[in-house]
Design an enzyme around this catalytic site. Structure first.
Site, PDB file in Angstrom:
ATOM      1  N   LYS A 100      58.465  80.036 -12.292  1.00 21.72           N
ATOM      2  CA  LYS A 100      58.643  80.663 -13.598  1.00 21.72           C
ATOM      3  C   LYS A 100      59.835  81.590 -13.465  1.00 21.72           C
ATOM      4  O   LYS A 100      59.771  82.620 -12.793  1.00 21.72           O
ATOM      5  CB  LYS A 100      57.401  81.447 -14.023  1.00 21.72           C
ATOM      6  CG  LYS A 100      57.573  82.109 -15.378  1.00 21.72           C
ATOM      7  CD  LYS A 100      56.488  83.123 -15.669  1.00 21.72           C
ATOM      8  CE  LYS A 100      56.851  83.885 -16.949  1.00 21.72           C
ATOM      9  NZ  LYS A 100      55.925  85.017 -17.201  1.00 21.72           N
ATOM     10  N   ALA A 188      54.553  85.449 -23.359  1.00 24.19           N
ATOM     11  CA  ALA A 188      54.702  86.896 -23.579  1.00 24.19           C
ATOM     12  C   ALA A 188      54.396  87.308 -25.011  1.00 24.19           C
ATOM     13  O   ALA A 188      54.734  86.619 -25.972  1.00 24.19           O
ATOM     14  CB  ALA A 188      56.095  87.395 -23.197  1.00 24.19           C
ATOM     15  N   ASN A 210      48.855  87.156 -20.021  1.00 31.27           N
ATOM     16  CA  ASN A 210      48.297  87.952 -18.930  1.00 31.27           C
ATOM     17  C   ASN A 210      47.575  89.188 -19.471  1.00 31.27           C
ATOM     18  O   ASN A 210      46.355  89.308 -19.405  1.00 31.27           O
ATOM     19  CB  ASN A 210      49.415  88.343 -17.966  1.00 31.27           C
ATOM     20  CG  ASN A 210      48.920  89.039 -16.699  1.00 31.27           C
ATOM     21  OD1 ASN A 210      49.693  89.279 -15.786  1.00 31.27           O
ATOM     22  ND2 ASN A 210      47.650  89.364 -16.594  1.00 31.27           N
TER      23      ASN A 210
END
Length: 265
Positions: A100, A188, A210
């Site tokens: 990534k 994100a 996340n």
């Protein structure tokens, strides 16, 4: 609910959720989130895992028990050269061609440096890496990344950790329509399951997140919530949703409706 299935660099997957491994309150919480979310890909920060301390060793031991595909990232890198070096170290440590790729331009927004990203993608692709570039919804940069060797694009929904969801849905829809055959993953800014579902309804292939799970009051239950939202959004996209209208349209046809004259004679 039907199980989604898709492929990233030839790896067949049944889950469309990619999960970060940072910020969890405990290793047990991370384990629970991985299990409840059904994810098959977990991202890892080389900067943490390469540290020679007991916590890094314990974390690596935990990751090895999860039975997932590992996606090392170059988080924190500010230049193409730094990202390339970090990626090379990650390949040796985790024994994977996947990376990534992050090259950060601004400390406040963590916006990608598109010029450095293209440079690093070209070099890493030439060295046999399979690059997952963290980018914006800029179509020009996207074309250059694909030309540099990337086969996947990962545009942000909004800045990392903000939880604001899809900041520019018009541009994201345009990107999806412009690259109909390229795997697109929102990376994100996703803060709620509804954000993830909205992206999937647009036709995006997967979601990487996340903070929204790691910092939730109950990461395990939040992982399950995102799993269901992503599956629902994808199923809705495949089922072909109705188009929006400016005017109301009755769901019950008026043609043939009987007319009753209630006037008293």
């Amino acid at each position: 609910m039907s199980k989604p299935s898709f492929s990233l660099y030839g790896t067949q997957l049944s889950s469309r959720l990619l999960l970060g491994s940072a910020l969890y309150p405990s290793p047990r919480a991370l384990q629970g989130a991985v299990k409840s979310s059904g994810t098959q890909i977990v991202t890892l920060s080389l900067r943490r895992e390469s540290a020679q301390d007991s916590s890094a060793s314990d974390f690596w031991g935990l990751i090895q028990t999860l039975d997932v595909n590992l996606l090392p990232n170059t988080a924190g890198c500010r230049t193409a050269k730094e990202a390339i070096t970090t990626a090379l170290m990650g390949r040796e440590l985790f024994d994977t061609k996947w990376v990534k790729l992050e090259v950060i331009a601004n400390d406040d927004t963590l916006q990608p440096d598109l010029f450095g990203l293209v440079e690093a993608t070209k070099e890493l692709s030439a060295q046999g890496f399979q690059v997952f570039p963290y980018t914006t919804e800029d179509l020009g940069a996207a074309e250059k990344l694909l030309g540099a060797g990337a086969e996947i694009l990962m545009p942000w929904g909004s800045p990392i950790g903000t939880g604001r969801g899809l900041m520019n849905p018009y541009a994201l829809k345009t990107m999806r329509n412009y690259f109909p055959k390229v795997p697109l993953i929102i990376d994100a800014g996703i803060g709620a399951p509804s954000h993830a579902s909205s992206a999937m309804e647009m036709g995006y292939d997967a979601i990487l997140l996340n903070t929204a799970i790691a910092k939730a009051g109950d990461p395990g239950r939040m992982g399950q919530a995102f799993k269901l939202a992503i599956e629902a959004g994808r199923l809705a996209y495949e089922a072909l949703m109705i188009e929006e209208r400016d005017m109301a349209q009755p769901s019950t046809p008026v043609a043939g409706t009987p007319f009753f004259d209630l006037e008293t004679r």
